[in-house]
Design a protein around this motif. Structure first.
Motif, PDB file in Angstrom:
ATOM      1  N   UNK A   1      53.794 -19.908  57.678  1.00  0.00           N
ATOM      2  CA  UNK A   1      53.334 -20.122  59.052  1.00  0.00           C
ATOM      3  C   UNK A   1      53.840 -21.451  59.589  1.00  0.00           C
ATOM      4  N   UNK A   2      54.063 -21.453  60.905  1.00  0.00           N
ATOM      5  CA  UNK A   2      54.483 -22.652  61.621  1.00  0.00           C
ATOM      6  C   UNK A   2      54.111 -22.483  63.085  1.00  0.00           C
ATOM      7  N   UNK A   3      54.005 -23.597  63.766  1.00  0.00           N
ATOM      8  CA  UNK A   3      53.812 -23.557  65.207  1.00  0.00           C
ATOM      9  C   UNK A   3      55.188 -23.605  65.840  1.00  0.00           C
ATOM     10  N   UNK A   4      55.497 -22.601  66.644  1.00  0.00           N
ATOM     11  CA  UNK A   4      56.776 -22.521  67.336  1.00  0.00           C
ATOM     12  C   UNK A   4      56.460 -22.299  68.811  1.00  0.00           C
ATOM     13  N   UNK A   5      56.961 -23.174  69.664  1.00  0.00           N
ATOM     14  CA  UNK A   5      56.704 -23.024  71.102  1.00  0.00           C
ATOM     15  C   UNK A   5      55.220 -22.970  71.417  1.00  0.00           C
ATOM     16  N   UNK A   6      54.420 -23.756  70.723  1.00  0.00           N
ATOM     17  CA  UNK A   6      52.966 -23.822  70.903  1.00  0.00           C
ATOM     18  C   UNK A   6      52.226 -22.539  70.530  1.00  0.00           C
ATOM     19  N   UNK A   7      52.889 -21.661  69.781  1.00  0.00           N
ATOM     20  CA  UNK A   7      52.236 -20.446  69.293  1.00  0.00           C
ATOM     21  C   UNK A   7      52.305 -20.427  67.769  1.00  0.00           C
TER      22      UNK A   7
END
Length: 189
Positions: free
Chosen positions: A139-145
């Motif tokens: 998991x990661x935050x990408x583009x605030x999602x």
């Protein structure tokens, strides 16, 4: 002579790249986009809370699962809350499924990259019917999602699916929706 060889080699490389590009598909929906090879199928189980996709192919037991939360996860507190409310239950689900099938699952921390960002993860490994396999959850935050990617299946199938996994992780993009413009009131002269 050397120049001719270099030209032939360059032409051959362009042909290989061109053929490879023709065999890729591009998914784009609701701000999420990624590339994947021909022969893979997308099943979309999305809802108002999240994009929920599964990438699979008929001749493989490997699957790539996507969970992309529609809400903004743009602070460390929100990411911690997402880990508690979304990711940990998801990891527990895979452990219980492996145990239900008679395996003894083991967890190990792991990392990868998603869309060029460092991603935390957990590999849940188990042996089912004599075949080692895993659910690698990252998991990661990408583009605030919040983006959660899972590579699931027997080790042999996962090894064959590795180029697809890499293509998906590296090409994944999240585009934020532009805020809707509010009409300004007209002034009378």
């Amino acid at each position: 002579m050397k120049r001719a060889i270099v030209c032939v080699f360059a032409f051959a490389m362009l042909m290989v790249v061109g053929v490879a590009a023709q065999n890729n598909k591009h998914f784009t929906k609701d701000g999420l986009s990624f590339d994947y090879p021909d022969g893979w199928t997308i099943t979309d189980g999305s809802n108002s809370d999240a994009q929920d996709l599964t990438l699979s192919r008929a001749d493989s037991e490997a699957q790539i699962k996507f969970f992309v939360h529609r809400g903004k996860v743009n602070t460390p507190d929100k990411l911690e809350l997402a880990k508690t409310k979304l990711i940990e239950p998801y990891l527990n689900y895979y452990e219980k499924e492996f145990a239900r099938m008679g395996a003894k699952p083991e967890r190990a921390a792991a990392t990868t990259q998603i869309a060029g960002a460092n991603a935390e993860g957990v590999r849940i490994t188990a042996v089912l019917d004599g075949q080692p396999g895993e659910a690698g959850v990252y998991w990661a935050t990408v583009g605030e999602r919040l983006v959660v990617l899972t590579l699931f299946g027997p080790d042999k199938a996962i090894k064959k699916a590795a180029p697809t996994w890499d293509a998906v992780r590296n090409s994944l993009k999240i585009e934020m929706a532009a805020p809707k413009a509010t009409p300004s009131p007209k002034t009378k002269p």
